[in-house]
Scaffold this active site. Structure first.
Site, short mmCIF file in Angstrom:
data_model
loop_
_atom_site.label_atom_id
_atom_site.label_comp_id
_atom_site.label_asym_id
_atom_site.label_seq_id
_atom_site.Cartn_x
_atom_site.Cartn_y
_atom_site.Cartn_z
N ASN A 2 0.82 -1.22 0.00
CA ASN A 2 0.00 0.00 0.00
C ASN A 2 0.85 1.25 0.00
O ASN A 2 1.97 1.27 0.50
CB ASN A 2 -0.95 0.00 1.22
CG ASN A 2 -0.29 0.60 2.45
OD1 ASN A 2 -0.16 1.82 2.58
ND2 ASN A 2 0.15 -0.25 3.36
N LEU A 36 -0.86 8.53 4.25
CA LEU A 36 -1.35 9.19 5.46
C LEU A 36 -2.46 10.20 5.22
O LEU A 36 -2.46 11.29 5.78
CB LEU A 36 -0.19 9.89 6.19
CG LEU A 36 0.74 8.98 6.96
CD1 LEU A 36 1.94 9.77 7.47
CD2 LEU A 36 0.04 8.32 8.13
N CYS A 46 6.87 5.51 8.59
CA CYS A 46 5.97 5.35 7.45
C CYS A 46 6.77 5.37 6.16
O CYS A 46 7.52 6.30 5.89
CB CYS A 46 4.94 6.46 7.41
SG CYS A 46 3.79 6.25 6.03
N THR A 100 5.39 -1.53 7.87
CA THR A 100 5.45 -2.30 6.62
C THR A 100 6.87 -2.32 6.05
O THR A 100 7.67 -1.44 6.30
CB THR A 100 4.51 -1.72 5.58
OG1 THR A 100 4.78 -0.32 5.45
CG2 THR A 100 3.07 -1.92 5.98
N GLY A 138 0.68 -8.04 5.62
CA GLY A 138 0.05 -9.33 5.36
C GLY A 138 0.93 -10.49 5.77
O GLY A 138 2.07 -10.32 6.20
#
Lengths: 320, 522
Positions: A75, A79, A139, A204, A228
């Site tokens: 993704n 934000l 992030c 991530t 995931g």
């Protein structure tokens, strides 16, 4: 009265279960209430973590924002949020009905802005809704800034130190670490030196997926963050490393929240046995809206069958 | 506990029973602030259970069909009540009259009261769900129970209730297990599939809304219970896909009662507790297997009997209400490829409200729409005029005439006996629609256009409809992860009038239907 075997504590914060939402996967306000099983979800959760907020509103990245990869989700949302003012006025109060500890995830471009944002949140939280602040130093979708903070231990220490100084002991300060580093214990130790109360990991992993039909990356932002089941072993490893190599983690004076790819109760137990006191669940929730209840029940059954508690299982994989 | 002076059983005297029922309903309706404004004197007994026909209006209002037992009103909303003893044929007739005369002054509701709960189920079996507007039913016993409960709480009928709020109207999103009933290829190359599944619980999906579905089956042991077992998760690990996939509903089928939902409709809340209706529990989706589409490829492999988890209804359910509020006279639906599927569902609902609809179908070849009732391998299928055709047959089934259906295909294709030759077009569906608007003297009517399909088509339609001053609503489709509005993946750029800057709106939760004028096309 039966003992709640699921309960855990993060410093002074008591959670009725070790399950939390992972930031960015359950909205800013009362989005959960659209589900017919939301009461069950709230029953299964120990705390609610909001999607990341920033000082000013952010429009977010251009499309395409997500692409599924094998057993994962890449993704680059960027934000998207309405800014701290709208958040405090219109969104945060809606979380009151959850009757859960609320943890607000924050992002910023500079050290000072992190401090300002955290202070603004605490000063303007008139109903004392916020139980914790999770600092997003990691992030992957924030241009260069996010990753710079997260990968540079000195920057992590400064960000955490500034936030801690501004909010004091009023709320729990949690630092969310990036896995995009050679050695996770570096930034982890830096966050502890900065005064973090809790560590959460992992955010991530950076990745790219390419559309072979038009020879271009799928994502509008080219690269994105992978979540995931694909990343679960990485997350478990990093929790394991921190627990093993950092005394504060092992003696639980700085507890760990394990996040990354949890989709079954045994995934959650892996994180706990690796050293996490609580766990965050995100992407799997998109696949199955009943995941929180199912995992809570799975853990509860496991604890019953093995006559143990979550707190006893924390770090069990280390053999002592 | 009973209400003093009210007999417990149901007597043979229908007029007596009807009077009893009305006197009980009055208690419930007064909680909802509804007043009885008309009663049919032939269906009640004077002076029974406090009913005094001389004091009530027995002059039938013009818009009320004969046979309606009584009418309740609150503000401008009316509820029509009818007793179920009149026989299915007569009831259908009344239902049709209500539907035809409905100009929005009724609360979209006709309520039929039947004697007992068993009768209610019988009634449901013999009549089609859409014969009765919004399909609400109630029975004597339930009305009695509710009235007794209210009386016991001290309600005499004069109490007011809290006004309806958004939360009354909001539907909860459910995750339910479903069983695949049929998954058959459509069209020459078998690249399209029609998937039909039945859900364990019925739920109310309205046009414009969508569902998300598993693309691979779950373990047999995890079907019914809300708490799935560990094995379910293992079955999710093996396939290549991970997330659910979103699909608009192509058609829905009614089977069972569901009461849970009623409390959340914009119904008078006290009355809602004694109402029943049916919601669909069988759904059909129509999808194309994409060459690099992992999910659709897996989906096409689902066998009859496979168990999948469905999440829905998703998206806003406002479109039909908006259309009715805006007093639209004619609706044009324009679908490109599989984009037509959710519009078929829309037409079903629009026809139900007696709207004039014109449908424009864009397809590669007409034979791409045809299928064999028996499953086939698809490779060397040749279709005849008698073969069922998706979209065209669906539209004809809603009562649309052949001349209201237009089909454009990319190349010279086979004919279709079901629609006039003149309605066939070679080229883009947007061009055919443009031609239609040019030829038709459509200026006087209040038209609304609805479109779903490739971005290029919708963009072209936005400019065409803009030229004719026809408002266009588009049903957007995007890659999704959660479907419920939290992950912010499925955004499209929008700018509403009066907004200074554009923003990214969520297709799943803010849409999927948008005004085309608010979309920033790329």
């Amino acid at each position: 009265m039966a003992i709640n075997k699921l309960k855990v504590t993060l410093k002074h914060l008591r959670l009725k279960t070790p399950l939390m939402t992972a930031s960015g996967t359950a909205g800013h306000g009362d989005e959960l209430t659209v589900l017919d099983n939301y009461q069950e979800i709230l029953g299964a959760l120990g705390a609610f973590v909001t999607k990341g907020i920033t000082f000013k509103p952010r429009k977010g990245n251009p499309k395409i924002r997500v692409i599924e990869t094998r057993m994962g989700l890449l993704n680059s949302i960027g934000l998207q949020n309405s800014g701290v003012k709208v958040f405090l006025k219109d969104e945060l109060p809606l979380t009151l009905q959850y009757k859960l500890p609320i943890i607000v995830n924050i992002s910023a471009d500079t050290v000072e802005e992190f401090g300002e944002l955290a202070a603004y949140l605490i000063d303007n939280d008139v109903n004392s809704i916020i139980s914790g602040i999770e600092i997003n130093v990691s992030c992957p979708n924030l241009g260069e800034h996010g990753s710079i903070f997260g990968t540079d231990p000195k920057a992590v220490e400064r960000v955490v130190g500034t936030v801690k100084k501004r909010v004091g002991d009023k709320v729990l300060v949690i630092t969310k670490l990036t896995p995009n580093v050679t050695d996770i214990t570096g930034p982890a130790k830096a966050a502890i030196a900065g005064g973090t109360d809790v560590l959460s990991m992992i955010n991530t992993l950076r990745g790219i997926a390419i559309d072979t039909t038009n020879c271009r990356p799928f994502l509008g932002n080219i690269s994105g963050g992978l979540s995931g089941p694909a990343i679960k072993p990485v997350g478990v490893f990093m929790v394991y490393e921190c627990y093993k190599k950092i005394p504060e983690c092992m003696n639980k004076s700085v507890p760990i929240i394990g996040i990354g790819g949890i989709s079954t109760y045994s995934d959650a137990l892996e994180y706990i046995m690796a050293g996490a006191t609580a766990v965050g669940i995100g992407t799997a929730w998109f696949v199955n809206p009943r995941i929180f209840e199912e995992i809570a029940k799975g853990i509860s059954d496991y604890l019953g069958n093995n006559n143990t508690t979550v707190e006893e299982l924390v770090g069990k994989a280390h053999g002592h | 506990m009973g209400i003093k002076g009210y007999p417990a059983g149901i007597s043979a005297n229908i007029l007596n029973d009807n009077s009893l029922c009305l006197s009980l309903l009055r208690i419930i309706l007064s909680i909802d602030k509804y007043r009885i404004i008309y009663i049919d004197p032939c269906q009640f007994k004077d002076d029974a259970f406090g009913l005094n026909l001389r004091e009530m209006n027995c002059l039938r209002p013009m818009d009320t069909p004969e046979g309606v037992a009584f009418v309740a009103q609150h503000d401008k909303k009316k509820l029509l009540f009818c007793f179920g003893d009149q026989g299915p044929a007569r009831l259908s007739e009344i239902a049709n009259m209500i539907r035809d005369s409905d100009k929005g002054q009724f609360d979209s509701i006709g309520i039929m009261i039947v004697r007992d709960e068993a009768g209610m189920k019988d009634r449901r079996r013999v009549s089609k769900a859409d014969e009765w507007p919004r399909g609400f039913f109630s029975c004597f016993e339930e009305i009695r129970r509710k009235a007794e409960e209210l009386t016991a709480k001290g309600h005499s009928g004069r109490h007011t209730c809290a006004p309806l709020t958004e939360s009354h109207m909001r539907t909860s999103i459910m995750s339910v297990m479903a069983e695949v009933k049929e998954n058959i290829p459509v069209g020459e190359n078998g690249g399209h599939y029609k998937l039909r599944f039945q859900t364990a619980r019925s739920f109310n999906v309205t046009p414009g809304q969508f569902i998300m579905t598993d693309t691979t089956p779950r373990g047999q042991d995890t079907i019914a219970g809300p708490v799935a077992l560990e094995s379910m998760n293992f079955s999710r690990i093996a396939p290549r896909s991970y997330l659910k996939r979103p699909f608009g509903i192509h058609r829905s089928f009614y089977r069972h009662f569901d009461k849970d939902y009623l409390q959340k409709l914009s119904l008078p809340p006290a009355l809602a507790t004694v109402l029943h209706t049916v919601f669909p529990d069988e759904f059909e989706i129509f999808y194309k297997v994409l060459t690099n589409g992992v999910g659709t490829k897996e989906l096409s492999g689902l066998k009859k009997g496979a168990r999948i988890q469905i999440v829905g209804p998703l998206g806003k359910d406002r479109i039909i209400r908006e259309i009715r509020d805006e007093a639209v006279e004619e609706i044009h639906v324009i679908g490109g490829g599989v984009g037509m599927a959710p519009l078929i569902f829309m037409v079903q609902a629009l026809r139900y409200y007696s709207y004039n609809v014109k449908a424009f179908i864009g397809t590669e070849k007409i034979s791409m729409l045809k299928y064999k009732r028996e499953a086939f391998d698809g490779l060397d299928a040749t279709f005849t005029d008698e073969d069922p055709a998706i979209y065209i047959d669906d539209l004809l089934e809603t009562g649309l005439k052949g001349e209201d259906i237009y089909v454009s295909s990319a190349g010279p294709g086979s004919s279709c006996a079901k629609i006039p030759e003149n309605n066939l077009y070679e080229g883009f569906v947007s061009d055919q629609y443009n031609k239609y608007l040019r030829d038709a003297s459509a200026g006087r009517k209040k038209i609304l256009a609805l479109a779903c399909g490739p971005t290029g088509m919708m963009k072209a339609l936005a400019s065409i409809t803009g030229g004719y001053g026809i408002p266009l609503k588009v049903l957007m489709e995007k890659r999704m992860a959660c479907g419920i509005g939290v992950c912010l993946s499925c955004v499209c750029e929008t700018k509403k009038p009066g907004e200074a800057e554009s923003k990214y709106s969520r297709v799943c939760a803010d849409g999927p239907i948008f005004n085309a004028s608010e979309i920033i096309w790329q």
